[in-house]
Design a protein around this motif. Sequence first.
Motif, short mmCIF file in Angstrom:
data_model
loop_
_atom_site.label_atom_id
_atom_site.label_comp_id
_atom_site.label_asym_id
_atom_site.label_seq_id
_atom_site.Cartn_x
_atom_site.Cartn_y
_atom_site.Cartn_z
N LEU A 105 97.18 10.89 -35.61
CA LEU A 105 97.07 10.99 -37.07
C LEU A 105 98.48 11.11 -37.64
CD1 LEU A 105 94.69 13.02 -39.33
CD2 LEU A 105 97.16 13.47 -39.50
N LEU A 106 98.75 10.38 -38.71
CA LEU A 106 100.02 10.48 -39.43
C LEU A 106 99.77 11.04 -40.81
CD1 LEU A 106 101.71 7.04 -38.58
CD2 LEU A 106 102.14 9.27 -37.51
N GLY A 107 100.61 11.97 -41.22
CA GLY A 107 100.45 12.56 -42.54
C GLY A 107 101.79 12.71 -43.23
N VAL A 108 101.74 12.85 -44.56
CA VAL A 108 102.95 12.96 -45.37
C VAL A 108 102.77 14.05 -46.42
CG1 VAL A 108 104.43 11.82 -47.06
CG2 VAL A 108 103.65 10.56 -45.07
N ALA A 109 103.77 14.91 -46.52
CA ALA A 109 103.90 15.83 -47.65
C ALA A 109 105.14 15.41 -48.40
CB ALA A 109 104.01 17.28 -47.16
N GLY A 110 104.93 14.61 -49.44
CA GLY A 110 106.07 14.06 -50.17
C GLY A 110 105.59 13.18 -51.30
N GLY A 111 106.48 12.37 -51.83
CA GLY A 111 106.15 11.53 -52.97
C GLY A 111 105.34 10.31 -52.58
N ASP A 112 104.85 9.60 -53.60
CA ASP A 112 104.01 8.43 -53.37
C ASP A 112 104.76 7.32 -52.64
OD1 ASP A 112 101.68 9.45 -54.55
OD2 ASP A 112 102.40 8.94 -56.55
N GLY A 113 106.07 7.18 -52.90
CA GLY A 113 106.85 6.16 -52.22
C GLY A 113 106.92 6.39 -50.72
N THR A 114 107.13 7.65 -50.32
CA THR A 114 107.15 8.00 -48.90
C THR A 114 105.77 7.80 -48.28
OG1 THR A 114 108.86 9.65 -49.35
CG2 THR A 114 107.73 9.81 -47.25
N GLN A 115 104.73 8.17 -49.02
CA GLN A 115 103.37 7.99 -48.52
C GLN A 115 103.06 6.53 -48.25
OE1 GLN A 115 100.80 9.85 -51.40
NE2 GLN A 115 101.72 11.87 -51.10
N ALA A 116 103.54 5.64 -49.12
CA ALA A 116 103.26 4.22 -48.95
C ALA A 116 103.89 3.69 -47.66
CB ALA A 116 103.78 3.43 -50.15
#
Length: 408
Positions: free
Chosen positions: A175-186
């Motif tokens: 699983l990959l996850g991001v806690a950050g802005g929408d650009g990083t999430q994309a």
Amino acid sequence: MADLRTRWMARLAFLAAAAPIVLLLTVAGLRDSLTLLLTAAAGMAAMLAGAYWFLSHRGFARWLGAVVVLAAPVTVAWLYARQNLIWVVVALAALWAAMVACGRNALARVKHQPVREVPPPHRPFLIMNPRSGGGKVVRFELEKRARELGADVALLTDTPVADLARQALRDGADLLGVAGGDGTQALVAAIAAEAGVPFLVLSAGTRNHFALDLGLDRTDPATGLAALTDGVELRVDLGRAGDRVFVNNVSFGAYAEVVRRPEYRDDKARTTLDVLPDLISGHRGPHLRLRIGDRVVDGPQAVLVSNNPYGTDDVAGLGRRHGLDGGVLGVLAVRGLQLVRSTVTEVTVEADQPEIPVGIDGESVLLPTPVRCTISAGALRVRVPRHRPVPPPELDWVRLRHLALGRA
């Protein structure tokens, strides 16, 4: 078949929609009702013209536009007051609110994006940007809480986020996850979709548009960590602009040029107001041509292509998407006072320059032209908490009619 409560909520929405017409005809008669409606329409037209003048000019002309924006509703209210009809305006507003509440209540009981039961991940990997959202990662102790739940965490520094995600997959992350802005999430969402592993979002950015449309709690990003232990899975679409993925939208023209300015991050409002007059008048920026199927829009000042369309019940049209699994792009284009709105699976933006600035999920990049935007239906598996806020559904009058008639 729709249950009894749902049927009656749908019927009440139609009654509340028809009531203003009956009220106007009863109070003012046919001729005066038309006069009142035309007065309101003229006031709205003046407000829109004033807003356009404000954005497209500088100096005295700009403030003249601001005066028109403020004076138009005041003038309409004064005309209504002279006819002792202010109470009618209040009643119409109450009926409108009742219509929206009843319609959404009925639709909320039947319209849900399907979820899939899944086991917890064995080796979740989360990338966290400690600078996003004014330091939400630190403020909400996201790193500590994630590690306590068994996740590997990498704080974003100088290593490119894509390199961190790909290395995690080579190390066995499921699983990959991001806690950050929408650009990083994309960026990470594109890698997760390519690898076929689930993706997790923590709303630690500034605006968190993607988290909003997933129904996540934007006030407390730590609640998203519940997806690691008690989560369900959604299938959502991904947009593509050339070879870049976007989870929210990609913008061309005015907004893309504004975001490109170095001073935008420090003073968004002033930078936008300073740049817009030249962009709207065509004195700055590339000349764009938008192709939507067989239709061509020549010279739009701004184009927004979104991963699923924004709700039509939102006045601005940019607040929230009521679904991320429709398999379509939403297109908004502004050309002068003309607003073009469409829902398609592919759109192309051409320009008189070999490459143009593009805003992808709020990040400024340069892309070669023409830029072809497409939708990848169901490309991303998203892990979300089982219990999360449910976004209000868009008012869909076709669905409401079926529900009012007792159909599923």
